[in-house]
Design a protein around this motif. Sequence first.
Motif, PDB file in Angstrom:
ATOM      1  N   PRO A 125       0.807  -1.229   0.000  1.00  0.00           N
ATOM      2  CA  PRO A 125       0.000   0.000   0.000  1.00  0.00           C
ATOM      3  C   PRO A 125       0.839   1.278   0.000  1.00  0.00           C
ATOM      4  CG  PRO A 125      -0.995  -1.600   1.448  1.00  0.00           C
ATOM      5  CD  PRO A 125       0.348  -2.164   1.049  1.00  0.00           C
ATOM      6  N   PHE A 126       2.036   1.231   0.560  1.00  0.00           N
ATOM      7  CA  PHE A 126       2.919   2.394   0.503  1.00  0.00           C
ATOM      8  C   PHE A 126       3.385   2.621  -0.933  1.00  0.00           C
ATOM      9  CE2 PHE A 126       3.210   0.933   4.862  1.00  0.00           C
ATOM     10  CZ  PHE A 126       3.206   2.106   5.603  1.00  0.00           C
ATOM     11  N   GLU A 127       3.719   1.534  -1.622  1.00  0.00           N
ATOM     12  CA  GLU A 127       4.169   1.618  -3.011  1.00  0.00           C
ATOM     13  C   GLU A 127       3.049   2.071  -3.934  1.00  0.00           C
ATOM     14  OE1 GLU A 127       5.595  -1.709  -6.134  1.00  0.00           O
ATOM     15  OE2 GLU A 127       6.898  -1.512  -4.364  1.00  0.00           O
ATOM     16  N   HIS A 128       1.815   1.771  -3.576  1.00  0.00           N
ATOM     17  CA  HIS A 128       0.673   2.136  -4.401  1.00  0.00           C
ATOM     18  C   HIS A 128       0.169   3.547  -4.122  1.00  0.00           C
ATOM     19  CE1 HIS A 128      -0.243  -2.414  -4.885  1.00  0.00           C
ATOM     20  NE2 HIS A 128       0.648  -1.986  -5.762  1.00  0.00           N
ATOM     21  N   SER A 129       0.660   4.183  -3.096  1.00  0.00           N
ATOM     22  CA  SER A 129       0.224   5.526  -2.731  1.00  0.00           C
ATOM     23  C   SER A 129       0.829   6.567  -3.667  1.00  0.00           C
ATOM     24  CB  SER A 129       0.656   5.820  -1.285  1.00  0.00           C
ATOM     25  OG  SER A 129       0.402   7.174  -0.961  1.00  0.00           O
ATOM     26  N   GLU A 130       0.073   7.612  -3.925  1.00  0.00           N
ATOM     27  CA  GLU A 130       0.586   8.720  -4.721  1.00  0.00           C
ATOM     28  C   GLU A 130       1.167   9.829  -3.837  1.00  0.00           C
ATOM     29  OE1 GLU A 130      -1.762   8.378  -8.930  1.00  0.00           O
ATOM     30  OE2 GLU A 130      -2.777   9.562  -7.386  1.00  0.00           O
ATOM     31  N   ASN A 131       1.413   9.530  -2.586  1.00  0.00           N
ATOM     32  CA  ASN A 131       2.003  10.483  -1.649  1.00  0.00           C
ATOM     33  C   ASN A 131       3.517  10.262  -1.590  1.00  0.00           C
ATOM     34  OD1 ASN A 131       3.132  11.138   1.089  1.00  0.00           O
ATOM     35  ND2 ASN A 131       1.086  12.007   1.343  1.00  0.00           N
ATOM     36  N   PRO A 132       4.316  11.306  -1.789  1.00  0.00           N
ATOM     37  CA  PRO A 132       5.782  11.143  -1.779  1.00  0.00           C
ATOM     38  C   PRO A 132       6.337  10.575  -0.474  1.00  0.00           C
ATOM     39  CG  PRO A 132       5.186  13.282  -2.689  1.00  0.00           C
ATOM     40  CD  PRO A 132       3.927  12.675  -2.142  1.00  0.00           C
ATOM     41  N   ASP A 133       5.750  10.932   0.662  1.00  0.00           N
ATOM     42  CA  ASP A 133       6.215  10.385   1.944  1.00  0.00           C
ATOM     43  C   ASP A 133       5.980   8.879   2.013  1.00  0.00           C
ATOM     44  OD1 ASP A 133       7.036  12.907   2.831  1.00  0.00           O
ATOM     45  OD2 ASP A 133       5.109  13.306   3.813  1.00  0.00           O
ATOM     46  N   ASP A 134       4.832   8.444   1.525  1.00  0.00           N
ATOM     47  CA  ASP A 134       4.545   7.005   1.501  1.00  0.00           C
ATOM     48  C   ASP A 134       5.505   6.291   0.556  1.00  0.00           C
ATOM     49  OD1 ASP A 134       2.412   7.369   3.277  1.00  0.00           O
ATOM     50  OD2 ASP A 134       0.948   7.558   1.639  1.00  0.00           O
ATOM     51  N   GLN A 135       5.867   6.937  -0.536  1.00  0.00           N
ATOM     52  CA  GLN A 135       6.817   6.337  -1.470  1.00  0.00           C
ATOM     53  C   GLN A 135       8.193   6.155  -0.818  1.00  0.00           C
ATOM     54  OE1 GLN A 135       6.502   4.975  -4.545  1.00  0.00           O
ATOM     55  NE2 GLN A 135       4.326   5.170  -4.120  1.00  0.00           N
ATOM     56  N   ARG A 136       8.626   7.148  -0.063  1.00  0.00           N
ATOM     57  CA  ARG A 136       9.910   7.008   0.646  1.00  0.00           C
ATOM     58  C   ARG A 136       9.847   5.848   1.638  1.00  0.00           C
ATOM     59  NH1 ARG A 136       9.850  12.424  -0.351  1.00  0.00           N
ATOM     60  NH2 ARG A 136       8.658  13.028   1.496  1.00  0.00           N
ATOM     61  N   GLU A 137       8.724   5.737   2.331  1.00  0.00           N
ATOM     62  CA  GLU A 137       8.560   4.643   3.286  1.00  0.00           C
ATOM     63  C   GLU A 137       8.513   3.305   2.564  1.00  0.00           C
ATOM     64  OE1 GLU A 137       7.908   3.063   7.281  1.00  0.00           O
ATOM     65  OE2 GLU A 137       9.101   4.599   6.282  1.00  0.00           O
ATOM     66  N   SER A 138       7.897   3.262   1.396  1.00  0.00           N
ATOM     67  CA  SER A 138       7.872   2.043   0.599  1.00  0.00           C
ATOM     68  C   SER A 138       9.280   1.567   0.290  1.00  0.00           C
ATOM     69  CB  SER A 138       7.112   2.286  -0.712  1.00  0.00           C
ATOM     70  OG  SER A 138       7.305   1.231  -1.617  1.00  0.00           O
ATOM     71  N   VAL A 139      10.113   2.461  -0.194  1.00  0.00           N
ATOM     72  CA  VAL A 139      11.489   2.094  -0.540  1.00  0.00           C
ATOM     73  C   VAL A 139      12.233   1.630   0.707  1.00  0.00           C
ATOM     74  CG1 VAL A 139      13.694   2.999  -1.377  1.00  0.00           C
ATOM     75  CG2 VAL A 139      11.569   3.521  -2.613  1.00  0.00           C
ATOM     76  N   ARG A 140      12.030   2.320   1.817  1.00  0.00           N
ATOM     77  CA  ARG A 140      12.701   1.922   3.058  1.00  0.00           C
ATOM     78  C   ARG A 140      12.262   0.523   3.493  1.00  0.00           C
ATOM     79  NH1 ARG A 140      12.216   1.296   8.343  1.00  0.00           N
ATOM     80  NH2 ARG A 140       9.998   1.785   8.436  1.00  0.00           N
ATOM     81  N   LEU A 141      10.959   0.292   3.513  1.00  0.00           N
ATOM     82  CA  LEU A 141      10.438  -1.001   3.961  1.00  0.00           C
ATOM     83  C   LEU A 141      10.844  -2.131   3.012  1.00  0.00           C
ATOM     84  CD1 LEU A 141       6.869   0.184   5.002  1.00  0.00           C
ATOM     85  CD2 LEU A 141       8.630  -0.705   6.563  1.00  0.00           C
ATOM     86  N   ILE A 142      10.671  -1.919   1.731  1.00  0.00           N
ATOM     87  CA  ILE A 142      10.951  -2.974   0.768  1.00  0.00           C
ATOM     88  C   ILE A 142      12.446  -3.262   0.691  1.00  0.00           C
ATOM     89  CG2 ILE A 142      10.778  -3.600  -1.683  1.00  0.00           C
ATOM     90  CD1 ILE A 142       7.931  -2.387  -1.591  1.00  0.00           C
TER      91      ILE A 142
END
Length: 192
Positions: A125-142
């Motif tokens: 869901p972080f990767e699917h978000s269009e929010n830049p903060d969620d995208q950063r968290e996606s990269v960190r988590l993945i």
Amino acid sequence: MIDDDEAEVVAPPTDWAEQLLHFWFVEHGFADWFKGGVAFDAAVTQGFAEWREAVREQPTESFLTHPQTALAAVILFDQVPRNAYRGNAEAFATDHLALAIAKAAIAGAFDASLSKDERLFLYLPFEHSENPDDQRESVRLISQLGDQDLLKYAQDHQAMIERFGRFPHRNRALGRTDRPGEAEAVAAGNNW
């Protein structure tokens, strides 16, 4: 895919989370999840689309009773609609629910007890978000999964958000007009 005008919604059974996770992780795998096609979409739709409709108004907290329940809810709200409503705005309509559950589950360290594949779906869901903060968290988590291919997909998603502020491949489904460069980005393969 299902028809938006179908009749009454059937409530899921009490063991819905176990059934969904068995289907997702035991009966199916990577090839189905990311390249499944019409047959996989139909199986997901038949098995789980009505459950999503039946529980989508429940509060986030109701899905945070156990790591497996949270994971199943994330899949129900993030993955099931992508299969059941492919090419339609409804495919993204419960992304906010999946993201809220994923954030709360991670804050509660629910991901610590999950397998690599399970963690991936909790993080999507972080990767699917269009929010830049969620995208950063996606990269960190993945990045914590230790899989360079999965990390590259996360980075590619983040790059699209950095470049356009949204995912251009969703434009048609969401009734959005392409901005300069978006159609070209989709044609270049950025159409997850």
